[in-house]
Write a protein that holds these residues in place. Structure first.
Motif, PDB file in Angstrom:
ATOM      1  N   LEU A 217       0.834  -1.192   0.000  1.00  0.00           N
ATOM      2  CA  LEU A 217       0.000   0.000   0.000  1.00  0.00           C
ATOM      3  C   LEU A 217       0.872   1.246   0.000  1.00  0.00           C
ATOM      4  N   LEU A 218       0.443   2.265  -0.738  1.00  0.00           N
ATOM      5  CA  LEU A 218       1.126   3.547  -0.667  1.00  0.00           C
ATOM      6  C   LEU A 218       0.754   4.210   0.652  1.00  0.00           C
ATOM      7  N   THR A 219       1.721   4.886   1.252  1.00  0.00           N
ATOM      8  CA  THR A 219       1.488   5.509   2.545  1.00  0.00           C
ATOM      9  C   THR A 219       2.381   6.725   2.711  1.00  0.00           C
ATOM     10  N   GLU A 220       1.956   7.628   3.553  1.00  0.00           N
ATOM     11  CA  GLU A 220       2.778   8.792   3.865  1.00  0.00           C
ATOM     12  C   GLU A 220       3.619   8.569   5.116  1.00  0.00           C
ATOM     13  N   VAL A 221       3.561   7.381   5.704  1.00  0.00           N
ATOM     14  CA  VAL A 221       4.302   7.071   6.921  1.00  0.00           C
ATOM     15  C   VAL A 221       5.719   6.624   6.556  1.00  0.00           C
ATOM     16  N   PRO A 222       6.749   7.345   7.014  1.00  0.00           N
ATOM     17  CA  PRO A 222       8.123   6.889   6.772  1.00  0.00           C
ATOM     18  C   PRO A 222       8.344   5.506   7.378  1.00  0.00           C
ATOM     19  N   ASP A 223       8.921   4.606   6.611  1.00  0.00           N
ATOM     20  CA  ASP A 223       9.153   3.220   7.009  1.00  0.00           C
ATOM     21  C   ASP A 223       7.865   2.529   7.438  1.00  0.00           C
ATOM     22  N   GLY A 224       6.767   2.872   6.786  1.00  0.00           N
ATOM     23  CA  GLY A 224       5.491   2.233   7.083  1.00  0.00           C
ATOM     24  C   GLY A 224       5.481   0.759   6.720  1.00  0.00           C
ATOM     25  N   ASP A 225       6.346   0.377   5.784  1.00  0.00           N
ATOM     26  CA  ASP A 225       6.432  -1.041   5.409  1.00  0.00           C
ATOM     27  C   ASP A 225       7.404  -1.807   6.295  1.00  0.00           C
ATOM     28  N   MET A 226       8.065  -1.122   7.218  1.00  0.00           N
ATOM     29  CA  MET A 226       9.003  -1.702   8.193  1.00  0.00           C
ATOM     30  C   MET A 226      10.206  -2.390   7.541  1.00  0.00           C
ATOM     31  N   GLU A 227      10.539  -2.026   6.319  1.00  0.00           N
ATOM     32  CA  GLU A 227      11.634  -2.689   5.615  1.00  0.00           C
ATOM     33  C   GLU A 227      13.020  -2.115   5.956  1.00  0.00           C
TER      34      GLU A 227
END
Length: 176
Positions: free
Chosen positions: A28-38
Motif C-alpha cells: 500500500l502507498l502511505t505517507e508514513v516513513p518506514d510504514g512497510d518496516m523494511e
C-alpha cells in the motif's frame, strides 16, 4: 515422455519461472516513513514504554521485516517519529497489519492528535492470526500533526506490526 526428455521439460519450466514469469510484490502507498518496516533500523519510530525491534522470524507478516513491540508498561506503544501533516476537517484512512503472540494480548492501533495531545480513535485486536486493523478518521479542529500509535494494553506482552498506511481519503495525489 515419448517425444520430450523429462530433463528438457524441467529445464524449460525453470527458464519460464526464472526469466519470463512476473510476480509483483504489492504494498500500500502511505505517507508514513518506514510504514512497510523494511528499514533495518527503528529510527523512524519512537518507543514509549516498549522494547521495539525489527524481526524476520516466522510466522511472517509482509516483506522482509516487521516490528515487534514488547511492552514494558501497560499501554506502551511505538509511534511515527516524523509528523504526519494533516488538515483539520479532512478525512484520513489509517491502518496496519497486526498479530498478537498470545491470546491474553490486546493490540491497540491509535490515531493520535499530537497537536492537541488527544487520542482521536483506537481499534483493538486479540487475534493471533494476522489482521488489518483500520479506521477512517476526521482530523479534529486544530489538529495539524497526526501520530500513529501501535502497542499493547497489557504489560510484558508482544504484538507484531507491519504495513502501516495513512492517506487522505478524498485526495487526488499522495506525497511520497
Amino acid at each position: 515422455w515419448r517425444s520430450v526428455h523429462p530433463q528438457d521439460a524441467l529445464d524449460t519450466l525453470d527458464q519460464i519461472l526464472k526469466e519470463e514469469c512476473y510476480l509483483p510484490d504489492w504494498t500500500l502507498l502511505t505517507e508514513v516513513p518506514d510504514g512497510d518496516m523494511e528499514q533495518n533500523n527503528t529510527t523512524d519510530w519512537t518507543a514509549t514504554n516498549v522494547t521495539h525491534t525489527k524481526v524476520t522470524s516466522e510466522p511472517a507478516l509482509w516483506g522482509k521485516r516487521w516490528s515487534s513491540v514488547v511492552t514494558t508498561s501497560a499501554g506502551g506503544y511505538i509511534s511515527n517519529a516524523a509528523a504526519l501533516r494533516v488538515v483539520p476537517g479532512k478525512r484520513y484512512h489509517v491502518s496496519a497489519l497486526c498479530r498478537v503472540t498470545a491470546a491474553s494480548t490486546t493490540a491497540q492501533l491509535t490515531a493520535y492528535d499530537n497537536t492537541n495531545a488527544a487520542a482521536i480513535q483506537t481499534v483493538t485486536s486479540t487475534n493471533q492470526a494476522t489482521v488489518r486493523l483500520w479506521m477512517e478518521i476526521t482530523a479534529p479542529s486544530g489538529c495539524y500533526d497526526l501520530r500513529i500509535r501501535m502497542g499493547n494494553a497489557e504489560n510484558t506482552v508482544t504484538s507484531i506490526w507491519d504495513e502501516v498506511c495513512v492517506f487522505a481519503i478524498e485526495t487526488n495525489e499522495l506525497s511520497l
